[in-house]
Write a protein that holds these residues in place. Structure first.
Motif, PDB file in Angstrom:
ATOM      1  N   THR A 157       0.828  -1.212   0.000  1.00 23.82           N
ATOM      2  CA  THR A 157       0.000   0.000   0.000  1.00 23.82           C
ATOM      3  C   THR A 157       0.863   1.262   0.000  1.00 23.82           C
ATOM      4  N   SER A 158       2.081   1.190   0.564  1.00 23.45           N
ATOM      5  CA  SER A 158       2.967   2.373   0.566  1.00 23.45           C
ATOM      6  C   SER A 158       3.398   2.738  -0.847  1.00 23.45           C
ATOM      7  N   ARG A 159       3.305   1.791  -1.767  1.00 21.64           N
ATOM      8  CA  ARG A 159       3.645   2.058  -3.170  1.00 21.64           C
ATOM      9  C   ARG A 159       2.415   2.448  -3.988  1.00 21.64           C
ATOM     10  N   GLY A 160       1.286   2.630  -3.292  1.00 23.11           N
ATOM     11  CA  GLY A 160       0.067   3.035  -3.984  1.00 23.11           C
ATOM     12  C   GLY A 160      -0.676   1.904  -4.650  1.00 23.11           C
ATOM     13  N   GLU A 161      -0.351   0.665  -4.305  1.00 21.71           N
ATOM     14  CA  GLU A 161      -1.012  -0.497  -4.913  1.00 21.71           C
ATOM     15  C   GLU A 161      -2.104  -0.999  -3.978  1.00 21.71           C
ATOM     16  N   ARG A 162      -3.298  -0.441  -4.121  1.00 24.10           N
ATOM     17  CA  ARG A 162      -4.394  -0.801  -3.215  1.00 24.10           C
ATOM     18  C   ARG A 162      -4.792  -2.265  -3.333  1.00 24.10           C
ATOM     19  N   CYS A 163      -4.541  -2.877  -4.481  1.00 29.09           N
ATOM     20  CA  CYS A 163      -4.919  -4.276  -4.696  1.00 29.09           C
ATOM     21  C   CYS A 163      -3.684  -5.135  -4.954  1.00 29.09           C
ATOM     22  N   GLY A 164      -2.539  -4.690  -4.500  1.00 27.77           N
ATOM     23  CA  GLY A 164      -1.310  -5.423  -4.750  1.00 27.77           C
ATOM     24  C   GLY A 164      -1.126  -6.618  -3.835  1.00 27.77           C
ATOM     25  N   LEU A 165      -0.123  -7.424  -4.136  1.00 28.55           N
ATOM     26  CA  LEU A 165       0.174  -8.624  -3.360  1.00 28.55           C
ATOM     27  C   LEU A 165       1.686  -8.782  -3.296  1.00 28.55           C
ATOM     28  N   HIS A 166       2.199  -9.067  -2.093  1.00 27.38           N
ATOM     29  CA  HIS A 166       3.639  -9.277  -1.943  1.00 27.38           C
ATOM     30  C   HIS A 166       3.868 -10.448  -0.994  1.00 27.38           C
TER      31      HIS A 166
END
Length: 400
Positions: A157-166
């Motif tokens: 979310t800190s990278r602006g990826e509201r739907c991201g996955l890590h």
């Protein structure tokens, strides 16, 4: 079997839910603001609002100065609770080992995740279901423990990826955390950050090499936690919420208040209802808990343990004492939650050595009969009434 933990984060949950209900709010700068003693404060801000300098905890007047076209909404706690319950229902379809956190956040222990094709596929499937069924975007972090899975979702979310996955591979926890700022670690608040900055520590790799003994000298017991967290160590299991038997009464104030006598008055009314429910179920309580919900959405809880009791006459002094310990701030209160816990069956016969005043039981039985016939409010303790800013000193007050 090793754990594989997914942390789900529906970023800016209040804003996201409001936009599902009202699509016209999408792509607009939006803030949810709450009443506070010093003026309204921002509870949540959309990405568009944040880009204009609006942030959580900011005075609303200052936020409007930064963002002139800001749309301000009052908090809709009922809506957020329903949306949170719907989210938990979706997540529970993937694993029974589920630990809900605050609105929009939860840990899932999915084991090997083979049922859905592997852990990464499981996390992606969870995100897809949340999006399709609830129309909410969710970030996901995957790791072998709760700490790193939470940091992984925060990293997304800190990278602006509201739907991201890590995902972080097992054994690579410290390597993943090393280049990140210490502010990513849970519990590192502003005060801790300032103390670390004085030690010229800004990154986790710098924190991880400090001897644990030195950290304990500076931060006390939290020093050990800091050391473990910087290395990605977290032995805590995912804990589904316990459903121990308890009697709960909730009082939502029409208008937030920090008037102690008013709050005490509401509490005594809640206690009378809760104690009557105890007796109706032939139970006694051994622990009384009060949760204070402030107008700025912070909370505080206090409790007291005692020998099992079942009458409001006996429980009132405990409730009064617990309330005094729970009210630690001068901020207005919007809701009180009373819990009677550690419930046990009422003995059929009193012990020969029971020193309880039998008159209390006789008075209580008479009050229960009257309240059952005419309603809860027909008779109340005089302490539940305010007169000229002070509590009535009468023991009992009869309604008309």
């Amino acid at each position: 079997m090793p754990s594989n933990i997914i942390h789900i984060d529906v970023t800016n949950f209040p804003i996201a839910v409001e936009r599902v209900v009202e699509p016209r709010l999408r792509s607009r700068p939006v803030a949810v603001a709450i009443a506070a003693a010093a003026g309204p404060l921002v509870l949540a801000a959309s990405e568009e609002a944040q880009q204009n300098g609006v942030h959580r905890g900011q005075a609303l007047a200052k936020a409007r100065g930064f963002c002139h076209d800001l749309t301000v909404l009052p908090p809709n706690e009922g809506l957020y609770q329903r949306a949170s319950a719907a989210l938990i229902r979706v997540l529970s379809e993937f694993t029974p080992v589920l630990e809900p956190l605050r609105f929009g956040h939860a840990y899932l222990d999915v084991g090997t995740g083979r049922l859905f094709g592997g852990v990464t596929d499981t996390a992606a499937k969870v995100q897809h279901e949340i999006q399709q069924r609830l129309r909410l975007g969710a970030a996901a972090g995957i790791a072998g423990n709760k700490l790193v899975s939470k940091v992984a979702s925060d990293f997304v979310t800190s990278r602006g990826e509201r739907c991201g996955l890590h995902g972080v591979e097992r054994g690579a926890e410290e390597m993943f955390l090393a280049p990140l700022r210490v502010s990513f670690l849970p519990g590192v608040d502003r005060k801790i950050r300032q103390e670390l900055q004085e030690l010229n520590i800004q990154l986790n790799r710098e924190l991880a090499v400090i001897p644990v003994e030195q950290l304990q000298m500076i931060f006390g017991r939290f020093g050990l936690l800091l050391h473990q967290r910087a290395k990605g160590i977290d032995p805590r299991p995912v804990q589904p919420p316990k459903r121990a038997a308890e009697i709960v009464e909730i009082e939502q104030l029409d208008e937030a208040s920090n008037d102690y006598y008013l709050l005490q008055s509401r509490l005594f009314n809640m206690l009378a209802r809760a104690a009557q429910r105890l007796r109706t179920s032939h139970l006694r309580t051994g622990r009384l808990t009060i949760q204070v919900h402030y107008s700025d959405y912070k909370e505080n809880t206090a409790q007291q343990r005692f020998q099992p009791l079942d009458t409001d006459i006996e429980l009132t002094p405990m409730a009064k004492n617990v309330l005094a310990h729970a009210l630690t701030r001068r901020v207005r209160v919007r809701r009180l939650t009373l819990r009677l816990c550690d419930l046990a069956a009422t003995p059929r016969q009193l012990s020969l050595f029971d020193d309880k005043d039998v008159r209390i039981d006789k008075i209580t039985a008479a009050l229960d009969k009257i309240r059952t016939k005419y309603g809860d409010n027909v008779i109340q303790f005089g302490q539940a009434f305010k007169i000229d800013g002070r509590l009535n000193r009468c023991d009992l007050t009869c309604g008309k």
